[in-house]
Design an enzyme around this catalytic site. Structure first.
Site, short mmCIF file in Angstrom:
data_model
loop_
_atom_site.label_atom_id
_atom_site.label_comp_id
_atom_site.label_asym_id
_atom_site.label_seq_id
_atom_site.Cartn_x
_atom_site.Cartn_y
_atom_site.Cartn_z
N ASP A 118 0.85 -1.19 0.00
CA ASP A 118 0.00 0.00 0.00
C ASP A 118 0.89 1.23 0.00
O ASP A 118 1.99 1.21 0.55
CB ASP A 118 -0.90 0.01 1.24
CG ASP A 118 -1.98 -1.06 1.20
OD1 ASP A 118 -2.43 -1.40 0.09
OD2 ASP A 118 -2.36 -1.54 2.27
N ASP A 140 -6.86 -1.48 -4.70
CA ASP A 140 -7.94 -1.11 -3.77
C ASP A 140 -8.89 -0.10 -4.41
O ASP A 140 -10.11 -0.20 -4.26
CB ASP A 140 -7.38 -0.50 -2.49
CG ASP A 140 -6.59 -1.48 -1.65
OD1 ASP A 140 -6.98 -2.65 -1.57
OD2 ASP A 140 -5.57 -1.06 -1.07
#
Length: 158
Positions: A118, A140
């Site tokens: 991330d 995401d």
């Protein structure tokens, strides 16, 4: 170019962009930086869980295989839905491609690294205290946009 070919091109482009961005973040010479002070940073975070790091505390091999199984199972259902919708007019099949691309990016990460990279960090500072949204990535974003748009489109139809 056919609708299906365009959708496959979108899928490949999104997965490629997701993986390229993670490759850049994982480089040894990467350093986190501020994009918009007080709101948006690019960081490096390894998420062994799912949204908001849920399941991150489960033991290693079980966690990875459980999350892979769930992701692949959902992706198979979405793929079958896409096969049914891909020639139909409207946005549904395009939104399903977003979800599939996000799922593919996450599956690739878990298979090869055991975690998801991330790097997008949003936050706001109020009275000197930072309130941070959990870091996320392009995969995401694809899943979130696809799911939310599908929900909104179905609510609008009713």
């Amino acid at each position: 170019m056919s609708r299906t070919a365009r959708q496959l091109l979108l899928f490949a482009s999104l997965v490629g962009l997701d993986q390229l961005s993670k490759w850049w973040i994982e480089r040894p010479d990467f350093h986190p930086f501020v994009v918009i002070d007080g709101f948006f940073n690019i960081i490096r975070a390894h998420n062994t869980g799912v949204a908001f790091s849920m399941f991150a505390t489960l033991a290693y091999p079980w966690r990875t295989w459980l999350l892979l199984g769930i992701t692949i199972g959902i992706a198979c259902g979405v793929f079958l839905w896409w096969l049914k919708e891909r020639h139909a007019a409207g946005l549904t099949s395009w939104l399903l491609v977003l979800i599939l691309a996000g799922s593919a990016g996450k599956t690739w990460d878990r298979l090869h690294q055991g975690y998801v990279v991330d790097f997008i960090q949003w936050y706001v500072t109020i009275d000197g205290k930072a309130y941070t949204w959990p870091a996320f990535n392009i995969a995401d974003s694809c899943i979130t946009v696809g799911v939310v748009a599908l929900l909104l489109a179905n609510l609008k139809r009713r």
